[in-house]
Design a protein around this motif. Structure first.
Motif, PDB file in Angstrom:
ATOM      1  N   ALA A 145     -14.828  12.381   5.932  1.00 33.50           N
ATOM      2  CA  ALA A 145     -14.813  10.916   5.980  1.00 33.50           C
ATOM      3  C   ALA A 145     -15.955  10.420   6.861  1.00 33.50           C
ATOM      4  CB  ALA A 145     -13.487  10.426   6.533  1.00 33.50           C
ATOM      5  N   GLN A 146     -16.328   9.165   6.648  1.00 34.02           N
ATOM      6  CA  GLN A 146     -17.264   8.446   7.506  1.00 34.02           C
ATOM      7  C   GLN A 146     -16.440   7.418   8.267  1.00 34.02           C
ATOM      8  OE1 GLN A 146     -20.647   8.493   8.050  1.00 34.02           O
ATOM      9  NE2 GLN A 146     -20.797  10.373   6.857  1.00 34.02           N
ATOM     10  N   LEU A 147     -16.603   7.384   9.597  1.00 36.08           N
ATOM     11  CA  LEU A 147     -15.776   6.474  10.381  1.00 36.08           C
ATOM     12  C   LEU A 147     -16.475   6.022  11.653  1.00 36.08           C
ATOM     13  CD1 LEU A 147     -14.642   8.323  12.935  1.00 36.08           C
ATOM     14  CD2 LEU A 147     -13.172   9.198  11.159  1.00 36.08           C
ATOM     15  N   VAL A 148     -15.895   4.997  12.266  1.00 36.77           N
ATOM     16  CA  VAL A 148     -16.363   4.472  13.542  1.00 36.77           C
ATOM     17  C   VAL A 148     -15.145   4.331  14.453  1.00 36.77           C
ATOM     18  CG1 VAL A 148     -17.433   2.535  14.746  1.00 36.77           C
ATOM     19  CG2 VAL A 148     -18.229   3.162  12.482  1.00 36.77           C
ATOM     20  N   PRO A 149     -15.044   5.173  15.517  1.00 35.88           N
ATOM     21  CA  PRO A 149     -13.960   4.983  16.483  1.00 35.88           C
ATOM     22  C   PRO A 149     -14.399   4.002  17.574  1.00 35.88           C
ATOM     23  CG  PRO A 149     -15.041   7.082  16.868  1.00 35.88           C
ATOM     24  CD  PRO A 149     -15.743   6.428  15.710  1.00 35.88           C
ATOM     25  N   MET A 150     -13.552   3.027  17.869  1.00 34.39           N
ATOM     26  CA  MET A 150     -13.882   2.026  18.887  1.00 34.39           C
ATOM     27  C   MET A 150     -12.694   1.846  19.821  1.00 34.39           C
ATOM     28  SD  MET A 150     -15.957  -0.800  16.644  1.00 34.39           S
ATOM     29  CE  MET A 150     -14.535  -1.360  15.784  1.00 34.39           C
ATOM     30  N   THR A 151     -12.983   1.530  21.069  1.00 30.79           N
ATOM     31  CA  THR A 151     -11.905   1.260  22.016  1.00 30.79           C
ATOM     32  C   THR A 151     -11.319  -0.118  21.720  1.00 30.79           C
ATOM     33  OG1 THR A 151     -13.462   0.367  23.620  1.00 30.79           O
ATOM     34  CG2 THR A 151     -12.892   2.680  23.841  1.00 30.79           C
ATOM     35  N   TYR A 152     -10.049  -0.256  22.017  1.00 27.81           N
ATOM     36  CA  TYR A 152      -9.394  -1.544  21.837  1.00 27.81           C
ATOM     37  C   TYR A 152      -9.859  -2.512  22.924  1.00 27.81           C
ATOM     38  CZ  TYR A 152      -6.032  -0.177  18.258  1.00 27.81           C
ATOM     39  OH  TYR A 152      -5.455   0.224  17.084  1.00 27.81           O
ATOM     40  N   ILE A 171      -5.455   9.833  21.188  1.00 19.06           N
ATOM     41  CA  ILE A 171      -6.070  11.112  21.526  1.00 19.06           C
ATOM     42  C   ILE A 171      -4.987  12.171  21.689  1.00 19.06           C
ATOM     43  CG2 ILE A 171      -7.402  12.363  23.277  1.00 19.06           C
ATOM     44  CD1 ILE A 171      -8.961   9.796  23.774  1.00 19.06           C
ATOM     45  N   ALA A 172      -5.178  13.285  20.969  1.00 14.45           N
ATOM     46  CA  ALA A 172      -4.199  14.379  21.001  1.00 14.45           C
ATOM     47  C   ALA A 172      -4.293  15.081  22.344  1.00 14.45           C
ATOM     48  CB  ALA A 172      -4.481  15.357  19.874  1.00 14.45           C
ATOM     49  N   ALA A 173      -3.145  15.330  22.942  1.00 17.88           N
ATOM     50  CA  ALA A 173      -3.124  15.994  24.257  1.00 17.88           C
ATOM     51  C   ALA A 173      -2.921  17.489  24.110  1.00 17.88           C
ATOM     52  CB  ALA A 173      -2.023  15.417  25.112  1.00 17.88           C
ATOM     53  N   GLY A 220       0.133  -0.809  27.043  1.00 18.90           N
ATOM     54  CA  GLY A 220       0.665   0.383  27.695  1.00 18.90           C
ATOM     55  C   GLY A 220       1.761   1.085  26.929  1.00 18.90           C
ATOM     56  N   THR A 221       2.336   0.455  25.913  1.00 20.14           N
ATOM     57  CA  THR A 221       3.380   1.106  25.118  1.00 20.14           C
ATOM     58  C   THR A 221       2.955   1.240  23.656  1.00 20.14           C
ATOM     59  OG1 THR A 221       4.505  -1.015  24.832  1.00 20.14           O
ATOM     60  CG2 THR A 221       5.291   0.400  26.602  1.00 20.14           C
ATOM     61  N   THR A 222       2.753   0.123  22.987  1.00 18.09           N
ATOM     62  CA  THR A 222       2.318   0.159  21.594  1.00 18.09           C
ATOM     63  C   THR A 222       0.867   0.611  21.497  1.00 18.09           C
ATOM     64  OG1 THR A 222       3.807  -1.668  21.112  1.00 18.09           O
ATOM     65  CG2 THR A 222       2.150  -1.159  19.466  1.00 18.09           C
ATOM     66  N   ILE A 223       0.024   0.065  22.317  1.00 18.32           N
ATOM     67  CA  ILE A 223      -1.386   0.451  22.390  1.00 18.32           C
ATOM     68  C   ILE A 223      -1.682   0.849  23.825  1.00 18.32           C
ATOM     69  CG2 ILE A 223      -3.772  -0.302  22.099  1.00 18.32           C
ATOM     70  CD1 ILE A 223      -2.761  -2.312  20.019  1.00 18.32           C
ATOM     71  N   THR A 224      -2.155   2.094  23.997  1.00 18.80           N
ATOM     72  CA  THR A 224      -2.469   2.600  25.334  1.00 18.80           C
ATOM     73  C   THR A 224      -3.985   2.688  25.512  1.00 18.80           C
ATOM     74  OG1 THR A 224      -2.508   4.935  24.691  1.00 18.80           O
ATOM     75  CG2 THR A 224      -0.359   3.996  25.276  1.00 18.80           C
ATOM     76  N   THR A 225      -4.414   3.004  26.717  1.00 20.32           N
ATOM     77  CA  THR A 225      -5.842   3.126  26.987  1.00 20.32           C
ATOM     78  C   THR A 225      -6.448   4.329  26.284  1.00 20.32           C
ATOM     79  OG1 THR A 225      -5.369   4.331  29.021  1.00 20.32           O
ATOM     80  CG2 THR A 225      -5.734   1.956  29.211  1.00 20.32           C
ATOM     81  N   ALA A 226      -5.631   5.291  25.854  1.00 15.98           N
ATOM     82  CA  ALA A 226      -6.120   6.474  25.136  1.00 15.98           C
ATOM     83  C   ALA A 226      -6.258   6.228  23.635  1.00 15.98           C
ATOM     84  CB  ALA A 226      -5.186   7.659  25.369  1.00 15.98           C
TER      85      ALA A 226
END
Length: 121
Positions: free
Chosen positions: A47-54, A119-121, A61-67
């Motif tokens: 795939a071609q993609l662009v990952p961006m920070t929210y 991000i997978a831990a 902190g629950t639905t969307i986290t800093t990771a």
């Protein structure tokens, strides 16, 4: 019937993702057959993609986290529709798909896939 405006939007999204994005893989793990058993099957799709920070205002902190990353995936040339449970490998980092939006406004043309990857831990 497909609306031609969505095909143009799809082409524009693909062009921008190709220009500013990167190559990656979307991995889907198919569980074993419930009757015959066996091993899970992992299938990778390019795939071609662009990952961006929210943006900070969306991080709660629950639905969307800093990771989490908002990942725009070109729908052209991708054989699957990314769904929850898929794993995206981009730039040496693996993201689990937490939420997915196919951006399919007319029911025919997938303009762009926007997924929330953690991000997978």
């Amino acid at each position: 019937m497909a609306n031609p405006i969505y095909a143009r939007l799809q082409a524009t999204a693909q062009r921008l993702i190709a220009k500013y994005g990167q190559s990656a893989t979307v991995k889907r793990i198919t569980p074993p057959d419930p009757v015959y058993g066996g091993d899970p099957v992992e299938t990778s799709y390019t795939a071609q993609l662009v990952p961006m920070t929210y943006d900070q205002r969306y991080i709660d902190g629950t639905t969307i986290t800093t990771a989490d990353r908002q990942i725009y995936i070109s729908s052209l040339g991708l054989a699957i529709v990314p769904t929850v449970g898929d794993v995206i490998a981009a730039g040496g980092v693996e993201f689990h798909v937490i939420a997915a939006d196919p951006n399919n406004y007319d029911g025919v043309t997938n303009v762009v896939f926007i997924v929330q990857g953690r991000i997978a831990a």
